[in-house]
Scaffold this active site. Structure first.
Site, PDB file in Angstrom:
ATOM      1  N   HIS A 150       0.726  -1.151   0.018  1.00 39.07           N
ATOM      2  CA  HIS A 150       0.119   0.006   0.052  1.00 39.07           C
ATOM      3  C   HIS A 150       0.645   1.342  -0.033  1.00 39.07           C
ATOM      4  CE1 HIS A 150      -3.447   2.598   1.723  1.00 39.07           C
ATOM      5  NE2 HIS A 150      -4.009   1.727   0.621  1.00 39.07           N
ATOM      6  N   LYS A 152       3.567   4.340  -1.205  1.00 40.52           N
ATOM      7  CA  LYS A 152       3.617   5.394  -2.293  1.00 40.52           C
ATOM      8  C   LYS A 152       4.579   6.236  -1.896  1.00 40.52           C
ATOM      9  CE  LYS A 152      -1.239   5.120  -0.643  1.00 40.52           C
ATOM     10  NZ  LYS A 152      -1.618   3.868  -1.221  1.00 40.52           N
ATOM     11  N   ASP A 157      17.700   9.829  -7.604  1.00 38.66           N
ATOM     12  CA  ASP A 157      19.216   9.912  -7.216  1.00 38.66           C
ATOM     13  C   ASP A 157      19.669   9.499  -5.911  1.00 38.66           C
ATOM     14  OD1 ASP A 157      19.209  10.488 -10.239  1.00 38.66           O
ATOM     15  OD2 ASP A 157      19.413  12.527  -9.984  1.00 38.66           O
ATOM     16  N   HIS A 369      -7.998  11.705   1.234  1.00 38.79           N
ATOM     17  CA  HIS A 369      -7.661  10.491   1.387  1.00 38.79           C
ATOM     18  C   HIS A 369      -6.171  10.448   2.375  1.00 38.79           C
ATOM     19  CE1 HIS A 369      -4.956   6.967  -0.473  1.00 38.79           C
ATOM     20  NE2 HIS A 369      -6.149   6.543  -0.360  1.00 38.79           N
ATOM     21  N   LYS A 371      -3.379  11.059   5.252  1.00 35.72           N
ATOM     22  CA  LYS A 371      -2.966   9.988   6.154  1.00 35.72           C
ATOM     23  C   LYS A 371      -1.518  10.521   7.051  1.00 35.72           C
ATOM     24  CE  LYS A 371      -4.093   6.732   2.596  1.00 35.72           C
ATOM     25  NZ  LYS A 371      -5.350   6.437   2.749  1.00 35.72           N
ATOM     26  N   ASP A 376       2.165  18.556  19.042  1.00 31.22           N
ATOM     27  CA  ASP A 376       2.728  19.625  19.384  1.00 31.22           C
ATOM     28  C   ASP A 376       4.508  19.752  19.263  1.00 31.22           C
ATOM     29  OD1 ASP A 376       4.038  18.724  22.350  1.00 31.22           O
ATOM     30  OD2 ASP A 376       1.997  18.259  22.035  1.00 31.22           O
TER      31      ASP A 376
END
Length: 432
Positions: A150, A152, A157, A369, A371, A376
Protein backbone atom coordinates in the site's frame (compact mmCIF):
# COMPACT_ATOMS: atom_id res chain seq x y z
CA UNK A 1 22.81 36.79 29.57
CA UNK A 2 20.06 35.34 27.40
CA UNK A 3 17.86 32.77 29.15
CA UNK A 4 17.32 29.37 27.53
CA UNK A 5 13.93 27.72 28.03
CA UNK A 6 13.78 24.27 29.57
CA UNK A 7 12.08 22.99 26.42
CA UNK A 8 14.90 24.28 24.19
CA UNK A 9 17.53 22.86 26.53
CA UNK A 10 15.88 19.45 26.50
CA UNK A 11 15.76 19.54 22.72
CA UNK A 12 19.49 20.31 22.52
CA UNK A 13 20.21 17.44 24.89
CA UNK A 14 18.05 15.15 22.76
CA UNK A 15 20.03 16.11 19.70
CA UNK A 16 23.31 15.13 21.36
CA UNK A 17 21.97 11.93 22.90
CA UNK A 18 20.15 10.54 19.91
CA UNK A 19 22.17 11.67 16.89
CA UNK A 20 24.58 9.12 15.49
CA UNK A 21 25.02 10.67 12.03
CA UNK A 22 27.11 13.76 11.46
CA UNK A 23 24.96 16.66 10.31
CA UNK A 24 26.11 17.06 6.71
CA UNK A 25 22.90 18.02 4.90
CA UNK A 26 22.89 21.77 5.45
CA UNK A 27 20.83 22.28 2.28
CA UNK A 28 18.20 19.59 2.92
CA UNK A 29 14.80 21.08 2.12
CA UNK A 30 11.37 19.68 2.77
CA UNK A 31 7.90 20.90 1.85
CA UNK A 32 4.31 19.77 2.06
CA UNK A 33 2.69 18.57 -1.14
CA UNK A 34 -1.10 18.48 -1.61
CA UNK A 35 -3.72 17.42 -4.11
CA UNK A 36 -6.86 19.53 -3.85
CA UNK A 37 -9.82 18.05 -5.78
CA UNK A 38 -11.28 20.00 -8.66
CA UNK A 39 -13.58 22.83 -7.44
CA UNK A 40 -12.81 22.26 -3.73
CA UNK A 41 -12.20 25.80 -2.50
CA UNK A 42 -11.19 26.95 0.97
CA UNK A 43 -11.68 30.42 2.42
CA UNK A 44 -9.34 33.23 1.26
CA UNK A 45 -6.01 33.23 3.04
CA UNK A 46 -6.07 29.50 3.75
CA UNK A 47 -2.69 27.73 3.47
CA UNK A 48 -1.78 26.31 0.08
CA UNK A 49 1.12 24.10 -0.94
CA UNK A 50 2.83 22.68 -4.00
CA UNK A 51 0.56 20.34 -5.93
CA UNK A 52 1.31 16.62 -6.08
CA UNK A 53 1.43 16.87 -9.86
CA UNK A 54 4.05 19.63 -9.85
CA UNK A 55 6.10 17.81 -7.20
CA UNK A 56 6.15 14.61 -9.26
CA UNK A 57 7.01 16.50 -12.45
CA UNK A 58 9.86 18.24 -10.62
CA UNK A 59 11.25 14.93 -9.35
CA UNK A 60 11.16 13.41 -12.84
CA UNK A 61 12.82 16.45 -14.39
CA UNK A 62 15.47 16.49 -11.63
CA UNK A 63 16.47 12.85 -12.18
CA UNK A 64 19.98 12.33 -13.49
CA UNK A 65 20.59 8.62 -12.81
CA UNK A 66 17.84 6.74 -10.96
CA UNK A 67 14.15 6.80 -10.08
CA UNK A 68 12.88 4.13 -7.66
CA UNK A 69 9.14 3.97 -7.00
CA UNK A 70 7.21 2.01 -4.39
CA UNK A 71 3.53 1.77 -5.30
CA UNK A 72 0.16 0.13 -4.78
CA UNK A 73 -1.43 0.24 -8.25
CA UNK A 74 -1.19 2.28 -11.47
CA UNK A 75 -3.98 4.03 -13.34
CA UNK A 76 -2.32 7.28 -14.37
CA UNK A 77 -3.98 7.06 -17.79
CA UNK A 78 -7.69 7.21 -18.30
CA UNK A 79 -9.39 4.25 -19.96
CA UNK A 80 -12.28 4.23 -22.45
CA UNK A 81 -14.59 3.17 -19.63
CA UNK A 82 -13.11 5.64 -17.16
CA UNK A 83 -12.13 8.91 -18.80
CA UNK A 84 -12.41 12.45 -17.53
CA UNK A 85 -11.13 15.85 -18.68
CA UNK A 86 -9.00 16.01 -15.53
CA UNK A 87 -7.04 12.83 -16.27
CA UNK A 88 -4.56 14.93 -18.28
CA UNK A 89 -2.21 15.38 -15.30
CA UNK A 90 -1.95 11.62 -14.82
CA UNK A 91 -1.31 11.20 -18.54
CA UNK A 92 1.42 13.84 -18.29
CA UNK A 93 3.20 12.01 -15.46
CA UNK A 94 2.97 8.74 -17.38
CA UNK A 95 4.44 10.28 -20.53
CA UNK A 96 7.22 11.97 -18.54
CA UNK A 97 8.20 8.64 -16.96
CA UNK A 98 8.08 6.98 -20.35
CA UNK A 99 10.33 9.66 -21.83
CA UNK A 100 12.88 9.75 -19.02
CA UNK A 101 13.05 5.97 -18.76
CA UNK A 102 13.45 5.57 -22.52
CA UNK A 103 16.30 8.05 -22.64
CA UNK A 104 18.71 5.41 -21.28
CA UNK A 105 20.19 8.10 -19.03
CA UNK A 106 17.89 7.39 -16.08
CA UNK A 107 17.22 3.91 -14.72
CA UNK A 108 13.61 3.58 -13.52
CA UNK A 109 12.61 0.75 -11.16
CA UNK A 110 9.04 0.21 -9.98
CA UNK A 111 7.85 -2.20 -7.33
CA UNK A 112 4.09 -2.52 -7.16
CA UNK A 113 1.54 -4.66 -5.38
CA UNK A 114 0.52 -7.84 -7.17
CA UNK A 115 -1.90 -6.73 -9.93
CA UNK A 116 -5.51 -7.90 -9.98
CA UNK A 117 -8.66 -7.25 -11.96
CA UNK A 118 -9.55 -4.51 -9.47
CA UNK A 119 -6.03 -3.05 -9.52
CA UNK A 120 -4.57 -3.68 -13.00
CA UNK A 121 -1.04 -3.00 -14.20
CA UNK A 122 -1.66 -1.60 -17.67
CA UNK A 123 0.52 1.47 -17.07
CA UNK A 124 3.49 -0.41 -15.66
CA UNK A 125 3.15 -3.14 -18.29
CA UNK A 126 3.45 -0.46 -20.97
CA UNK A 127 6.47 1.11 -19.25
CA UNK A 128 8.15 -2.29 -18.98
CA UNK A 129 7.32 -3.32 -22.55
CA UNK A 130 8.90 -0.15 -23.92
CA UNK A 131 12.03 -0.61 -21.83
CA UNK A 132 11.33 2.58 -19.89
CA UNK A 133 11.20 0.82 -16.51
CA UNK A 134 12.02 -2.38 -14.72
CA UNK A 135 8.88 -3.54 -12.93
CA UNK A 136 8.39 -6.12 -10.20
CA UNK A 137 5.19 -7.14 -8.41
CA UNK A 138 5.17 -7.90 -4.68
CA UNK A 139 2.72 -10.60 -3.60
CA UNK A 140 2.20 -10.04 0.13
CA UNK A 141 -0.66 -12.53 0.15
CA UNK A 142 1.85 -15.26 -0.66
CA UNK A 143 4.69 -13.87 1.45
CA UNK A 144 2.94 -12.96 4.71
CA UNK A 145 -0.54 -14.41 4.33
CA UNK A 146 -2.51 -11.33 3.38
CA UNK A 147 -2.53 -7.65 2.55
CA UNK A 148 -1.21 -5.56 -0.31
CA UNK A 149 1.74 -3.26 -0.90
CA UNK A 150 0.00 0.00 0.00
CA UNK A 151 3.07 2.25 0.01
CA UNK A 152 3.46 5.35 -2.16
CA UNK A 153 6.92 6.89 -2.56
CA UNK A 154 9.53 8.11 -5.03
CA UNK A 155 13.32 8.15 -4.57
CA UNK A 156 15.35 10.11 -7.12
CA UNK A 157 19.15 9.91 -7.45
CA UNK A 158 19.35 8.59 -3.87
CA UNK A 159 18.85 12.10 -2.49
CA UNK A 160 15.36 13.39 -3.33
CA UNK A 161 12.09 11.71 -2.35
CA UNK A 162 8.32 11.97 -2.06
CA UNK A 163 6.18 10.10 0.46
CA UNK A 164 2.47 10.52 0.98
CA UNK A 165 -1.05 9.31 0.44
CA UNK A 166 -1.23 9.76 -3.34
CA UNK A 167 -1.53 6.61 -5.44
CA UNK A 168 -0.26 6.47 -9.02
CA UNK A 169 -3.73 7.30 -10.24
CA UNK A 170 -4.91 10.32 -12.21
CA UNK A 171 -7.65 10.84 -9.62
CA UNK A 172 -4.98 11.31 -6.93
CA UNK A 173 -3.85 14.41 -8.81
CA UNK A 174 -7.17 16.09 -9.57
CA UNK A 175 -10.13 14.35 -7.88
CA UNK A 176 -8.85 13.09 -4.50
CA UNK A 177 -7.49 15.14 -1.60
CA UNK A 178 -3.95 13.99 -0.78
CA UNK A 179 -1.11 14.98 1.55
CA UNK A 180 2.58 14.23 1.14
CA UNK A 181 6.10 15.53 1.68
CA UNK A 182 8.75 16.20 -0.94
CA UNK A 183 12.36 16.35 0.27
CA UNK A 184 15.31 17.58 -1.79
CA UNK A 185 19.02 16.98 -1.15
CA UNK A 186 18.25 14.71 1.81
CA UNK A 187 20.63 11.86 1.07
CA UNK A 188 20.64 10.36 4.60
CA UNK A 189 16.85 10.15 4.78
CA UNK A 190 16.59 9.07 1.15
CA UNK A 191 19.15 6.39 1.92
CA UNK A 192 16.99 4.94 4.67
CA UNK A 193 13.92 4.97 2.41
CA UNK A 194 15.99 3.28 -0.31
CA UNK A 195 16.54 0.37 2.07
CA UNK A 196 12.78 -0.07 2.29
CA UNK A 197 12.63 -0.12 -1.50
CA UNK A 198 15.42 -2.71 -1.69
CA UNK A 199 13.57 -4.98 0.72
CA UNK A 200 10.46 -4.78 -1.45
CA UNK A 201 12.47 -5.23 -4.64
CA UNK A 202 14.39 -8.28 -3.41
CA UNK A 203 11.27 -10.31 -2.57
CA UNK A 204 9.12 -9.13 -5.50
CA UNK A 205 10.02 -12.25 -7.48
CA UNK A 206 7.91 -15.36 -8.17
CA UNK A 207 9.81 -17.73 -5.87
CA UNK A 208 11.18 -15.28 -3.32
CA UNK A 209 10.63 -15.73 0.41
CA UNK A 210 11.03 -13.42 3.38
CA UNK A 211 14.55 -14.09 4.74
CA UNK A 212 14.92 -15.27 8.32
CA UNK A 213 17.26 -12.31 8.75
CA UNK A 214 17.50 -9.43 6.30
CA UNK A 215 21.02 -8.77 4.94
CA UNK A 216 23.09 -6.03 6.61
CA UNK A 217 22.67 -3.80 3.54
CA UNK A 218 19.10 -2.95 4.63
CA UNK A 219 19.88 -2.51 8.32
CA UNK A 220 19.57 1.00 9.73
CA UNK A 221 20.76 2.76 12.86
CA UNK A 222 17.90 5.24 12.70
CA UNK A 223 14.56 4.64 14.42
CA UNK A 224 12.22 6.39 16.83
CA UNK A 225 14.65 5.92 19.70
CA UNK A 226 17.73 7.05 17.75
CA UNK A 227 16.48 9.29 14.92
CA UNK A 228 18.62 10.86 12.24
CA UNK A 229 19.91 14.33 13.16
CA UNK A 230 19.98 16.74 10.24
CA UNK A 231 19.23 20.24 9.06
CA UNK A 232 15.83 20.57 7.39
CA UNK A 233 14.99 23.99 6.00
CA UNK A 234 17.92 25.38 7.99
CA UNK A 235 16.48 24.04 11.25
CA UNK A 236 17.98 21.36 13.49
CA UNK A 237 15.68 18.38 13.11
CA UNK A 238 15.18 14.75 14.05
CA UNK A 239 13.66 12.35 11.52
CA UNK A 240 13.24 8.70 10.67
CA UNK A 241 11.07 6.24 8.74
CA UNK A 242 9.03 3.30 9.98
CA UNK A 243 8.00 0.29 7.93
CA UNK A 244 5.33 -2.41 8.06
CA UNK A 245 4.35 -5.24 8.03
CA UNK A 246 6.46 -6.76 10.86
CA UNK A 247 8.21 -9.17 8.49
CA UNK A 248 9.94 -6.16 6.88
CA UNK A 249 11.22 -4.62 10.11
CA UNK A 250 14.92 -5.31 9.53
CA UNK A 251 17.60 -4.76 12.18
CA UNK A 252 17.54 -1.25 13.60
CA UNK A 253 14.21 -0.29 12.04
CA UNK A 254 11.07 0.81 13.86
CA UNK A 255 7.78 -0.47 12.58
CA UNK A 256 5.40 2.13 11.17
CA UNK A 257 3.05 1.28 14.03
CA UNK A 258 5.79 1.96 16.59
CA UNK A 259 6.46 5.33 14.96
CA UNK A 260 2.78 6.27 15.24
CA UNK A 261 2.58 5.13 18.87
CA UNK A 262 5.79 6.99 19.73
CA UNK A 263 4.40 10.22 18.25
CA UNK A 264 1.16 9.81 20.21
CA UNK A 265 2.93 8.92 23.45
CA UNK A 266 5.37 11.85 23.11
CA UNK A 267 2.69 14.52 22.61
CA UNK A 268 2.26 16.92 25.52
CA UNK A 269 -0.56 19.27 24.51
CA UNK A 270 -2.23 18.22 21.24
CA UNK A 271 -2.67 15.37 18.76
CA UNK A 272 -4.34 15.98 15.40
CA UNK A 273 -4.99 13.05 13.06
CA UNK A 274 -6.29 13.14 9.48
CA UNK A 275 -6.90 9.70 8.00
CA UNK A 276 -9.41 8.27 5.55
CA UNK A 277 -10.39 5.20 7.61
CA UNK A 278 -10.18 4.87 11.39
CA UNK A 279 -11.03 1.52 12.96
CA UNK A 280 -9.94 -0.15 16.24
CA UNK A 281 -10.48 -3.44 14.38
CA UNK A 282 -9.30 -5.20 11.27
CA UNK A 283 -11.31 -4.42 8.14
CA UNK A 284 -10.53 -7.17 5.67
CA UNK A 285 -10.29 -10.34 7.77
CA UNK A 286 -13.03 -12.97 7.90
CA UNK A 287 -14.05 -12.58 10.63
CA UNK A 288 -12.60 -9.23 11.65
CA UNK A 289 -10.93 -8.92 15.04
CA UNK A 290 -10.76 -6.17 17.63
CA UNK A 291 -7.47 -4.24 17.39
CA UNK A 292 -7.50 -1.23 19.76
CA UNK A 293 -3.76 -0.48 19.87
CA UNK A 294 -3.89 3.04 18.36
CA UNK A 295 -7.31 3.77 19.84
CA UNK A 296 -6.02 2.93 23.33
CA UNK A 297 -2.98 5.18 22.84
CA UNK A 298 -5.19 8.13 21.88
CA UNK A 299 -7.48 7.54 24.88
CA UNK A 300 -4.50 7.30 27.24
CA UNK A 301 -3.07 10.55 25.89
CA UNK A 302 -6.36 12.37 26.43
CA UNK A 303 -7.34 10.84 29.77
CA UNK A 304 -3.99 10.32 31.50
CA UNK A 305 -2.04 13.33 30.22
CA UNK A 306 -4.70 15.87 29.29
CA UNK A 307 -3.63 16.00 25.62
CA UNK A 308 -6.24 17.51 23.30
CA UNK A 309 -7.10 14.95 20.61
CA UNK A 310 -8.80 15.76 17.32
CA UNK A 311 -9.39 13.07 14.71
CA UNK A 312 -10.60 13.88 11.20
CA UNK A 313 -11.80 10.88 9.18
CA UNK A 314 -13.41 10.84 5.75
CA UNK A 315 -16.99 10.39 4.64
CA UNK A 316 -17.55 9.29 1.03
CA UNK A 317 -19.37 6.68 -1.05
CA UNK A 318 -17.23 3.83 0.27
CA UNK A 319 -17.13 4.63 3.99
CA UNK A 320 -17.76 1.59 6.19
CA UNK A 321 -20.79 2.58 8.32
CA UNK A 322 -19.33 1.09 11.50
CA UNK A 323 -16.63 3.78 11.48
CA UNK A 324 -19.15 6.33 12.72
CA UNK A 325 -19.76 4.23 15.83
CA UNK A 326 -16.04 3.96 16.60
CA UNK A 327 -15.56 7.70 16.14
CA UNK A 328 -18.50 8.46 18.43
CA UNK A 329 -17.08 6.04 21.00
CA UNK A 330 -13.77 7.90 20.98
CA UNK A 331 -15.45 11.30 21.09
CA UNK A 332 -17.65 10.17 24.00
CA UNK A 333 -14.66 10.83 26.27
CA UNK A 334 -14.94 14.53 25.53
CA UNK A 335 -15.98 16.55 28.56
CA UNK A 336 -15.14 13.92 31.16
CA UNK A 337 -12.65 14.82 33.87
CA UNK A 338 -9.63 13.19 35.41
CA UNK A 339 -8.39 14.80 38.62
CA UNK A 340 -7.06 18.20 37.60
CA UNK A 341 -7.78 18.25 33.91
CA UNK A 342 -10.70 17.96 31.55
CA UNK A 343 -10.60 15.41 28.75
CA UNK A 344 -10.72 16.85 25.24
CA UNK A 345 -11.42 14.39 22.42
CA UNK A 346 -13.22 15.38 19.24
CA UNK A 347 -13.93 13.53 16.01
CA UNK A 348 -15.01 14.95 12.68
CA UNK A 349 -15.84 13.83 9.15
CA UNK A 350 -14.50 15.56 6.04
CA UNK A 351 -16.64 15.31 2.91
CA UNK A 352 -15.42 16.28 -0.57
CA UNK A 353 -18.57 17.39 -2.42
CA UNK A 354 -19.31 16.61 -6.05
CA UNK A 355 -20.28 19.86 -7.73
CA UNK A 356 -21.24 18.35 -11.07
CA UNK A 357 -22.85 15.16 -12.32
CA UNK A 358 -19.56 14.33 -14.01
CA UNK A 359 -17.66 14.52 -10.72
CA UNK A 360 -20.28 12.40 -8.96
CA UNK A 361 -19.81 9.63 -11.52
CA UNK A 362 -16.03 9.36 -11.10
CA UNK A 363 -15.44 5.99 -9.43
CA UNK A 364 -13.34 6.14 -6.24
CA UNK A 365 -12.97 9.91 -6.45
CA UNK A 366 -14.01 12.89 -4.29
CA UNK A 367 -12.52 11.76 -0.97
CA UNK A 368 -10.08 13.10 1.62
CA UNK A 369 -7.38 10.41 1.36
CA UNK A 370 -4.92 11.99 3.87
CA UNK A 371 -2.86 9.85 6.26
CA UNK A 372 -1.00 12.15 8.63
CA UNK A 373 -0.71 13.25 12.25
CA UNK A 374 0.67 16.44 13.77
CA UNK A 375 1.31 17.06 17.45
CA UNK A 376 2.93 19.85 19.46
CA UNK A 377 6.35 18.35 18.72
CA UNK A 378 6.20 16.17 15.61
CA UNK A 379 4.80 15.77 12.11
CA UNK A 380 4.03 12.31 10.77
CA UNK A 381 3.08 11.53 7.15
CA UNK A 382 2.36 7.94 6.17
CA UNK A 383 0.82 5.71 3.53
CA UNK A 384 -1.54 3.58 5.66
CA UNK A 385 -5.10 3.93 6.82
CA UNK A 386 -5.60 3.38 10.53
CA UNK A 387 -7.08 -0.09 10.96
CA UNK A 388 -5.39 -3.25 12.14
CA UNK A 389 -4.85 -4.75 8.67
CA UNK A 390 -2.52 -1.95 7.60
CA UNK A 391 -0.06 -2.75 10.38
CA UNK A 392 -0.43 -6.53 10.51
CA UNK A 393 0.00 -7.67 6.90
CA UNK A 394 0.01 -4.62 4.62
CA UNK A 395 3.09 -2.87 3.23
CA UNK A 396 3.47 0.75 4.25
CA UNK A 397 5.99 3.37 5.37
CA UNK A 398 5.76 6.51 7.48
CA UNK A 399 8.03 9.52 8.02
CA UNK A 400 8.25 11.41 11.32
CA UNK A 401 9.95 14.81 11.63
CA UNK A 402 10.60 16.67 14.89
CA UNK A 403 11.61 20.34 14.76
CA UNK A 404 10.69 21.54 18.24
CA UNK A 405 13.97 23.38 18.83
CA UNK A 406 12.84 26.46 16.88
CA UNK A 407 9.62 28.46 16.89
CA UNK A 408 8.78 29.30 13.29
CA UNK A 409 5.87 29.15 10.89
CA UNK A 410 8.26 27.49 8.42
CA UNK A 411 8.50 24.28 10.44
CA UNK A 412 6.96 21.24 8.79
CA UNK A 413 4.83 20.53 11.86
CA UNK A 414 3.55 24.12 11.98
CA UNK A 415 2.64 23.99 8.29
CA UNK A 416 0.90 20.64 8.75
CA UNK A 417 -1.00 21.96 11.77
CA UNK A 418 -2.17 24.92 9.68
CA UNK A 419 -3.50 22.51 7.05
CA UNK A 420 -5.28 20.46 9.69
CA UNK A 421 -6.89 23.56 11.21
CA UNK A 422 -7.91 24.75 7.73
CA UNK A 423 -9.68 21.44 7.09
CA UNK A 424 -11.13 21.08 10.60
CA UNK A 425 -12.67 24.56 10.53
CA UNK A 426 -13.87 24.38 6.94
CA UNK A 427 -17.42 24.00 5.66
CA UNK A 428 -16.52 20.48 4.52
CA UNK A 429 -16.12 19.12 8.05
CA UNK A 430 -18.90 17.91 10.34
CA UNK A 431 -17.96 17.53 14.01
CA UNK A 432 -19.55 14.50 15.64
Amino acid sequence: MRKISLCALLHVLLLFINCYCEVVEDNCSMQLVESIPENLTFSPGSPTHLSTYNAWRYLIESARATIDIGSFYWTLRGTPANQDPTDCEGESIFRALMDVGSSEKVKVRIVQSEPSSEFPNNDTAALAASGAAQVRSLNLERLVGGGVLHTKFWIVDSKHFYIGSANFDWRSLTQVKEMGIMALDCSCLAGQLSKAFEMYWSVALPNATIPSAWPPAVDTQFNVHSPLCLQINETSSLATFGIDPPEFVARGWSSDLDVILHVIDSATTQINVAVMDYFPTTLYDDPNTYWPIIDDALRRAAFNRGVRVRLLASRWNHTFPDMFNYLRSLAALNGTTNENHAVHVEAGLFTVPSYTERQAKIPFGRVNHNKYMVTDNAAYVGTSNWSGDYFIDTGGVGLVVNQTGTASDDLIQEQLLAVFNRDWNSAFTTIL
